[in-house]
Scaffold this active site. Structure first.
Site, PDB file in Angstrom:
ATOM      1  N   SER A 143      50.387  28.573  75.794  1.00 51.78           N
ATOM      2  CA  SER A 143      51.370  27.544  75.478  1.00 51.78           C
ATOM      3  C   SER A 143      50.870  26.789  74.254  1.00 51.78           C
ATOM      4  CB  SER A 143      51.570  26.587  76.651  1.00 51.78           C
ATOM      5  OG  SER A 143      50.358  25.910  76.955  1.00 51.78           O
TER       6      SER A 143
ATOM      7  N   SER B  64      46.486  28.797  56.000  1.00 47.40           N
ATOM      8  CA  SER B  64      46.095  29.809  56.969  1.00 47.40           C
ATOM      9  C   SER B  64      46.036  29.290  58.394  1.00 47.40           C
ATOM     10  CB  SER B  64      44.752  30.443  56.583  1.00 47.40           C
ATOM     11  OG  SER B  64      44.635  31.693  57.206  1.00 47.40           O
ATOM     12  N   SER B  65      47.134  28.698  58.831  1.00 45.38           N
ATOM     13  CA  SER B  65      47.239  28.291  60.234  1.00 45.38           C
ATOM     14  C   SER B  65      47.179  29.505  61.147  1.00 45.38           C
ATOM     15  CB  SER B  65      48.543  27.525  60.464  1.00 45.38           C
ATOM     16  OG  SER B  65      49.666  28.288  60.062  1.00 45.38           O
TER      17      SER B  65
ATOM     18  N   ASP C  53      41.250  35.087  54.873  1.00 50.70           N
ATOM     19  CA  ASP C  53      41.564  33.971  55.761  1.00 50.70           C
ATOM     20  C   ASP C  53      40.695  33.971  57.009  1.00 50.70           C
ATOM     21  OD1 ASP C  53      43.489  33.405  53.896  1.00 50.70           O
ATOM     22  OD2 ASP C  53      45.144  34.181  55.092  1.00 50.70           O
TER      23      ASP C  53
ATOM     24  N   GLY D 247      52.952  26.740  57.595  1.00 46.33           N
ATOM     25  CA  GLY D 247      53.718  27.149  56.438  1.00 46.33           C
ATOM     26  C   GLY D 247      53.258  26.556  55.131  1.00 46.33           C
TER      27      GLY D 247
END
Length: 380
Positions: free
Chosen positions: A67, A124-125, A170, A120
């Site tokens: 989640s 590099s999330s 990344d 976004g």
């Protein structure tokens, strides 16, 4: 509430119990070296203080559940193959799949995610999410996965499961960076060197400016750039464009009949050299002198690789006009963030100048902050 506290609270709310622990991985800023990673070249990222935190505990039924505070619904899956889990949950399912594909047996767990890495934004999330989950699974499962092997596993999750054709930059930054250092990475050998990057000691700072122009990787443009580079390498008879030196560039360009291929090749070859030159200056303690290399990198991304958009171009020009030593877009392109090398006491002035330029152009307001090189993934 801290991001760690958010993840802990989210786990308790979702699963009614405490997690076994919290693991975090950072977003990253690439100081220089854009699109060179999948060309077997050189990159120089550093980890951001902003992190994605995964609260993780064992699963009672042998499935994986995740989640997120940023998603309305949890995702639950068993053993899957690429394509079976889509959306944001694919990044987590991909890590499980990649570990299994590499011969490891990751434990079934329940996960709650909280993140302060802007989505976004080209920071590099996705790699931060993959790296936090990967590190948790390795630790909880007692898996013998050497640190140097971990980025490639996370990269396979993104390439083959999610379907984003990114290089290894990344994940390497999110997993292998150290506080106060920039990570000099050879993307062919995976050899690294931790380069001192204490800007404060030099009276400098890196200002990160989020253009708030949406940034996408899973699209045709990124893949098209990669295909062009591979086509150029094939025509030139080299394994990758990394194998073309700057002194060989004029002759190489003469052999490429297509103007687009010439431009793409020129960016990669010159960008690799800019990374090497930047590293040499940082080793010598000449931090201010890297500024022109940053700006030249941006010009090359704009003119030869054609991956910038108006918002990032305006941010770069406004930062330079406000006195920045250098500025460039960072990340895969088509939106995202700009970094500017500035005097430490000029952060507010520079940010205000960029904001004023955005107002003048009618763009959505940018957000800015000073970035300090932080540590890579680990348990907290």
């Amino acid at each position: 509430m801290s991001t760690a506290s958010e993840a802990l609270a989210a786990f308790t709310a979702a699963y009614g119990t405490e997690p076994a622990g919290l693991w975090a991985a950072p977003g990253r800023v690439n100081l220089i070296g854009e699109h060179t990673d999948y060309n077997d070249g050189f990159v120089l990222p550093f980890a951001l203080p902003q992190r994605t935190v995964a609260a993780v505990g064992p699963s009672p039924d042998g499935t994986w559940s995740v989640s997120s505070t940023l998603a309305p619904e949890p995702v639950t899956f068993g053993v899957t193959e690429p394509g079976e889990v889509t959306g944001w949950g694919a990044y987590v399912a991909g890590v499980v799949w990649a570990l299994r594909d590499a011969g490891f047996e990751p434990p079934a767990v329940r996960i709650a995610i909280a993140s302060e890495v802007p989505l976004g934004s080209g920071l590099s999330s996705s790699a931060a999410l993959e790296s936090a989950v990967l590190t948790a699974l390795i630790d909880l499962g007692g898996l013998d996965v050497p640190l140097e092997r971990r980025p490639a596993i996370a990269q396979r999750a993104e390439n083959l499961y999610v379907g984003a054709p990114t290089g290894i930059l990344d994940q390497s930054a999110s997993i292998r960076c150290e506080a106060g250092r920039a990570l000099f990475l050879d993307c062919r050998s995976y050899a690294i060197e931790q380069i001192p990057f204490d800007l404060a000691a030099a009276g400098l700072a890196i200002l990160v400016i989020n253009s708030n122009a949406p940034h996408q990787h899973v699209d045709g443009e990124y893949g098209a750039r990669r295909k062009s580079c591979e086509e150029s390498a094939a025509i030139l008879g080299v394994p990758a464009l990394r194998d073309v030196g700057v002194d060989e560039l004029p002759a190489a360009l003469d052999r490429l009949g297509d103007d687009v291929l010439r431009k793409r090749t020129r960016h990669i070859v010159t960008e690799n050299q800019r990374v090497l030159d930047t590293v040499a200056l940082l080793r010598a303690g000449k931090v201010r002198e890297i500024g022109p290399l940053l700006t030249a990198s941006h010009d090359s991304m704009r003119d030869d690789f054609e991956i910038t958009v108006a918002q990032v171009d305006v941010a770069v020009q406004a930062a330079l006009a406000a006195g920045a030593y250098g500025a460039r877009m960072t990340g895969g392109g088509f939106g995202g963030c700009v970094l500017a090398l500035i005097d430490a006491d000029r952060a507010e002035v520079t940010a205000d100048a960029v904001a004023a330029a955005y107002t003048e152009h009618g763009f959505t307001a940018p957000t800015s902050w000073v970035a300090v090189a932080g540590p890579g993934a680990g348990k907290i």
